[in-house]
Design a protein around this motif. Structure first.
Motif, PDB file in Angstrom:
ATOM      1  N   TRP A 192       0.543  -0.300  15.774  1.00  0.00           N
ATOM      2  CA  TRP A 192      -0.690   0.157  15.133  1.00  0.00           C
ATOM      3  C   TRP A 192      -1.635   0.747  16.155  1.00  0.00           C
ATOM      4  N   ASP A 193      -2.236   1.884  15.814  1.00  0.00           N
ATOM      5  CA  ASP A 193      -3.301   2.462  16.616  1.00  0.00           C
ATOM      6  C   ASP A 193      -4.618   1.804  16.224  1.00  0.00           C
ATOM      7  N   GLU A 194      -5.579   1.828  17.110  1.00  0.00           N
ATOM      8  CA  GLU A 194      -6.877   1.203  16.833  1.00  0.00           C
ATOM      9  C   GLU A 194      -7.611   1.882  15.682  1.00  0.00           C
ATOM     10  N   SER A 195      -7.199   3.107  15.323  1.00  0.00           N
ATOM     11  CA  SER A 195      -7.838   3.828  14.219  1.00  0.00           C
ATOM     12  C   SER A 195      -7.203   3.517  12.872  1.00  0.00           C
ATOM     13  N   GLY A 196      -6.197   2.646  12.860  1.00  0.00           N
ATOM     14  CA  GLY A 196      -5.551   2.304  11.607  1.00  0.00           C
ATOM     15  C   GLY A 196      -4.358   3.165  11.267  1.00  0.00           C
ATOM     16  N   VAL A 197      -3.865   3.933  12.223  1.00  0.00           N
ATOM     17  CA  VAL A 197      -2.668   4.748  12.034  1.00  0.00           C
ATOM     18  C   VAL A 197      -1.462   3.941  12.516  1.00  0.00           C
ATOM     19  N   PHE A 198      -0.399   3.938  11.736  1.00  0.00           N
ATOM     20  CA  PHE A 198       0.829   3.241  12.136  1.00  0.00           C
ATOM     21  C   PHE A 198       1.802   4.257  12.712  1.00  0.00           C
ATOM     22  N   ILE A 199       2.238   4.026  13.934  1.00  0.00           N
ATOM     23  CA  ILE A 199       3.170   4.917  14.626  1.00  0.00           C
ATOM     24  C   ILE A 199       4.504   4.194  14.721  1.00  0.00           C
ATOM     25  N   TYR A 200       5.568   4.869  14.319  1.00  0.00           N
ATOM     26  CA  TYR A 200       6.874   4.226  14.383  1.00  0.00           C
ATOM     27  C   TYR A 200       7.921   5.215  14.868  1.00  0.00           C
ATOM     28  N   THR A 201       9.021   4.671  15.350  1.00  0.00           N
ATOM     29  CA  THR A 201      10.096   5.506  15.870  1.00  0.00           C
ATOM     30  C   THR A 201      11.345   5.304  15.040  1.00  0.00           C
ATOM     31  N   THR A 202      12.071   6.401  14.862  1.00  0.00           N
ATOM     32  CA  THR A 202      13.418   6.357  14.316  1.00  0.00           C
ATOM     33  C   THR A 202      14.378   6.741  15.434  1.00  0.00           C
ATOM     34  N   SER A 203      15.621   6.939  15.099  1.00  0.00           N
ATOM     35  CA  SER A 203      16.594   7.285  16.134  1.00  0.00           C
ATOM     36  C   SER A 203      16.295   8.616  16.796  1.00  0.00           C
ATOM     37  N   ASN A 204      15.556   9.501  16.116  1.00  0.00           N
ATOM     38  CA  ASN A 204      15.306  10.815  16.721  1.00  0.00           C
ATOM     39  C   ASN A 204      13.901  11.349  16.503  1.00  0.00           C
ATOM     40  N   HIS A 205      12.976  10.558  15.969  1.00  0.00           N
ATOM     41  CA  HIS A 205      11.608  11.022  15.771  1.00  0.00           C
ATOM     42  C   HIS A 205      10.602   9.938  16.123  1.00  0.00           C
ATOM     43  N   ILE A 206       9.400  10.377  16.474  1.00  0.00           N
ATOM     44  CA  ILE A 206       8.226   9.521  16.441  1.00  0.00           C
ATOM     45  C   ILE A 206       7.401   9.989  15.242  1.00  0.00           C
ATOM     46  N   LYS A 207       7.004   9.063  14.374  1.00  0.00           N
ATOM     47  CA  LYS A 207       6.282   9.435  13.162  1.00  0.00           C
ATOM     48  C   LYS A 207       4.971   8.661  13.056  1.00  0.00           C
ATOM     49  N   TYR A 208       3.981   9.315  12.456  1.00  0.00           N
ATOM     50  CA  TYR A 208       2.662   8.731  12.254  1.00  0.00           C
ATOM     51  C   TYR A 208       2.460   8.558  10.754  1.00  0.00           C
ATOM     52  N   ALA A 209       2.030   7.376  10.322  1.00  0.00           N
ATOM     53  CA  ALA A 209       1.819   7.131   8.904  1.00  0.00           C
ATOM     54  C   ALA A 209       0.453   6.500   8.675  1.00  0.00           C
ATOM     55  N   LEU A 210      -0.190   6.881   7.568  1.00  0.00           N
ATOM     56  CA  LEU A 210      -1.435   6.259   7.142  1.00  0.00           C
ATOM     57  C   LEU A 210      -1.145   5.225   6.066  1.00  0.00           C
ATOM     58  N   THR A 211      -2.083   4.326   5.848  1.00  0.00           N
ATOM     59  CA  THR A 211      -1.892   3.304   4.829  1.00  0.00           C
ATOM     60  C   THR A 211      -1.804   3.894   3.430  1.00  0.00           C
ATOM     61  N   SER A 212      -2.250   5.158   3.290  1.00  0.00           N
ATOM     62  CA  SER A 212      -2.133   5.819   1.993  1.00  0.00           C
ATOM     63  C   SER A 212      -0.731   6.356   1.740  1.00  0.00           C
ATOM     64  N   GLY A 213       0.107   6.326   2.777  1.00  0.00           N
ATOM     65  CA  GLY A 213       1.484   6.772   2.611  1.00  0.00           C
ATOM     66  C   GLY A 213       1.759   8.134   3.190  1.00  0.00           C
ATOM     67  N   TRP A 214       0.717   8.853   3.655  1.00  0.00           N
ATOM     68  CA  TRP A 214       0.961  10.153   4.282  1.00  0.00           C
ATOM     69  C   TRP A 214       1.547   9.927   5.659  1.00  0.00           C
ATOM     70  N   LEU A 215       2.407  10.869   6.065  1.00  0.00           N
ATOM     71  CA  LEU A 215       3.000  10.707   7.384  1.00  0.00           C
ATOM     72  C   LEU A 215       3.258  12.059   8.025  1.00  0.00           C
ATOM     73  N   TRP A 216       3.446  12.028   9.335  1.00  0.00           N
ATOM     74  CA  TRP A 216       3.736  13.215  10.150  1.00  0.00           C
ATOM     75  C   TRP A 216       4.771  12.812  11.177  1.00  0.00           C
ATOM     76  N   ARG A 217       5.602  13.746  11.582  1.00  0.00           N
ATOM     77  CA  ARG A 217       6.639  13.400  12.542  1.00  0.00           C
ATOM     78  C   ARG A 217       6.654  14.360  13.709  1.00  0.00           C
ATOM     79  N   LEU A 269       0.823  -1.207   0.000  1.00  0.00           N
ATOM     80  CA  LEU A 269       0.000   0.000   0.000  1.00  0.00           C
ATOM     81  C   LEU A 269       0.857   1.257   0.000  1.00  0.00           C
ATOM     82  N   CYS A 270       1.977   1.225   0.672  1.00  0.00           N
ATOM     83  CA  CYS A 270       2.872   2.384   0.656  1.00  0.00           C
ATOM     84  C   CYS A 270       4.260   1.960   1.109  1.00  0.00           C
ATOM     85  N   ASN A 271       5.249   2.741   0.690  1.00  0.00           N
ATOM     86  CA  ASN A 271       6.648   2.517   1.060  1.00  0.00           C
ATOM     87  C   ASN A 271       7.196   3.794   1.668  1.00  0.00           C
TER      88      ASN A 271
END
Length: 596
Positions: free
Chosen positions: A516-541, A502-504
């Motif tokens: 995964w959040d119950e709303s279908g949002v995927f939350i992930y961490t990098t070495s210096n950020h927490i980022k939120y991504a949707l299955t459509s590929g949009w993300l926020w950090r 669905l997205c890369n």
């Protein structure tokens, strides 16, 4: 060994970790000093003030300062402001004024007189007025420097108070006294260091030996010798928190020794680079090693615990216990004690809620020696003295549940075995070549090879779909198994249940974890950020420094909205305002995510 960061440079002769910031100083054989951020993998600053090799480097423990010493017979003190080296003190007037400010935080190997050859190393004791030194005269000496306390200047001293102090005045006949002379090495000693809490000393020498010494108020003696290096031992240090010794050598290896057994437990080698120095972080389980073509920052083993989540319960392994954390009540209890006998930590866990059973996989340095344990969790147990049920242990790289009473094992030959609750083989399944298996719902597995991941139906014994993503480390399913996130070192692929991409997402820095959040949002961490991504590929950090999080597990609660410009805006819970562009049309997504 888990390499966290690596640099390419001239030969590294000195290393020092900053006690609080993710920084490491490296002093090079060509006279350059580098300041690195090992978390971001970036060079912060460097300076070239020495003529010739810089053999010693150290951060001040409280002040924004560092000191370096080189073959040019000069001591340089650097002042750090923010993330820059702003000034180097090196002439006599500035140096005299700085002594009162620094308050004797450095040690000059050439000042203490008593050795009759070059002094290769000198270290302060962590709590007592002692110094240990190693010399090419084949001895290790312990010095009593309690007399120096009388000459220690207060921070309020002025320049005229210290201008006339010389090296002879600082180290008079009664100020630094030889307390112990340790003889036992057959060739020159390159390194000596105190144990952080015990009356022990470790030394390494050109006789290829690592020696352990013990001392008391009246004497010091040799305890034992660790043999295994086949060239000069460059450095040897105690592990700050475990009964281990680390040493490196011109034989191009780093070796880890068991202090109690005096035997080697791990060896790490480079093909072409000799090792020269080791450094241990004062607070974290991080180490650094300098070699001919740069340095590496590494851990001996991964610290992330094996865990599994079911409903509102988190099961995880800690200190030879299986523990259970209730998200609703925050109650954390030990549910059972694990079988001993493995020197390696538990690498992964698979939980079976129907049978209340777990599979715990242990990954050995030699993968062929990896094992797994099958346990039935006791229904009732005393958290203060939990039961220690008998587990069933067998060899295998990974074990994963595929049904209520069946689990799959990837054995040492990389073939797939299906076993029952008695740990008996039910059948063998021919699968495509794979390096790892992951859970993919009842009757299915994800098979990982070097270049991709395959969805495999265990019942039908056939591959259903394949996606291309290199070296997947973690697989994270949503609660309803409708979506899955495949996490690699610098990439994330989000797929649906049929393993359709669905997205890369590509990251320039290391991807650490995700949920995964119950709303279908995927939350992930990098070495210096927490980022939120949707299955459509949009993300926020969100930068990690904005989080008010202590060590361990934290709850992160944010309110996010999607705007037409495909950017994300955020309103922290509290003020009832939301900032976004005037032309935006927003739909609100609420994220309640537990980040471990």
């Amino acid at each position: 060994m888990l390499t966290k960061f690596e640099t390419k440079s001239a030969r590294v002769k000195g290393l020092s970790f900053h006690p609080k910031r993710p920084w490491v100083l490296a002093s090079l054989h060509n006279g350059v000093i580098q300041l690195w951020d090992y978390r971001m993998c970036t060079l912060i600053d460097k300076f070239d003030e020495h003529d010739g090799p810089v053999r010693g480097i150290d951060f001040h423990k409280q002040q924004p300062l560092f000191v370096s010493g080189g073959d040019d017979y000069k001591i340089k003190v650097g002042l750090l402001t923010g993330m820059k080296i702003v000034k180097i003190y090196h002439n006599e007037n500035e140096w005299s004024a700085l002594i009162s400010y620094v308050s004797y935080f450095f040690l000059l190997c050439s000042v203490l007189t008593g050795h009759n050859h070059y002094v290769m190393c000198a270290q302060f004791h962590p709590s007592e007025d002692l110094v240990v030194s190693g010399s090419l005269d084949q001895t290790v000496r312990v010095w009593d420097i309690s007399g120096l306390r009388k000459k220690n200047l207060s921070p309020g001293a002025v320049e005229t108070d210290v201008r006339g102090i010389s090296g002879v005045d600082l180290f008079g006949a009664s100020d630094a006294v030889v307390k112990h002379v340790l003889e036992g090495h057959d060739r020159g000693v390159n390194w000596a260091a105190f144990h952080p809490s015990m009356p022990l000393i470790v030394s390494g020498a050109d006789d290829r030996q690592v020696k352990i010494w013990r001392m008391n108020e009246s004497k010091a003696w040799e305890l034992d010798t660790c043999r295994g290096h086949y060239n000069n031992v460059s450095c040897a240090i105690f592990h700050p928190r475990q009964e281990l010794i680390l040493s490196n050598s011109e034989d191009k290896s780093i070796r880890v020794w068991d202090m109690s057994k005096r035997t080697g437990v791990q060896t790490f080698r480079r093909d072409h680079d000799r090792f020269w120095v080791l450094g241990a972080h004062p607070n974290l389980n991080l180490f650094a090693a300098g070699h001919d073509s740069g340095m590496i920052v590494f851990k001996l083993e991964r610290e992330r615990p094996a865990y599994a989540v079911h409903g509102n319960m988190l099961y995880y392994v800690k200190d030879r216990f299986l523990r259970q954390l209730d998200f609703n009540s925050s109650k954390d209890t030990a549910v059972m004690q694990l079988r001993s006998g493995s020197k390696f930590p538990v690498f992964s866990m698979s939980y079976n809620p129907a049978e209340n059973a777990v599979l715990l996989c242990t990954r050995a340095t030699n993968l062929e020696n990896s094992t797994y344990d099958l346990y039935s969790i006791p229904k009732e147990s005393d958290s203060q003295n939990p039961d220690a049920p008998e587990g069933k242990r067998s060899s295998g790289l990974t074990a994963v549940w595929v049904a209520r009473n069946r689990f799959a094992v990837l054995d040492r030959m990389h073939s797939l075995l299906i076993k029952n609750l008695k740990n008996e083989i039910v059948k063998k399944v021919q699968v495509p070549s794979c390096e790892e298996i992951f859970y993919a719902g009842t009757g299915s597995l994800l098979l990982r090879d070097t270049d991709g991941v395959t969805l495999f139906d265990v019942q039908q014994k056939r591959s259903l779909a394949t996606v291309k993503i290199s070296k997947v480390k973690y697989v994270v399913w949503s609660a309803d198994t409708s979506h899955v996130a495949l996490l690699a070192k610098h990439a994330i692929m989000i797929c649906n249940r049929k393993l359709e991409s669905l997205c890369n997402i590509h990251e320039n820095i290391r991807v650490k974890s995700g949920a995964w959040d119950e709303s279908g949002v995927f939350i992930y961490t990098t070495s210096n950020h927490i980022k939120y991504a949707l299955t459509s590929g949009w993300l926020w950090r969100q930068p990690k420094p904005w989080m008010s999080a202590a060590a361990g597990s934290v709850w992160v609660r944010q309110h996010c909205c999607r705007v037409t410009t495909r950017s994300w805006k955020c309103a922290i819970r509290g003020p009832r305002t939301l900032t976004s562009s005037p032309s935006s049309t927003s739909s609100l997504v609420t994220c309640h995510t537990w980040v471990g």
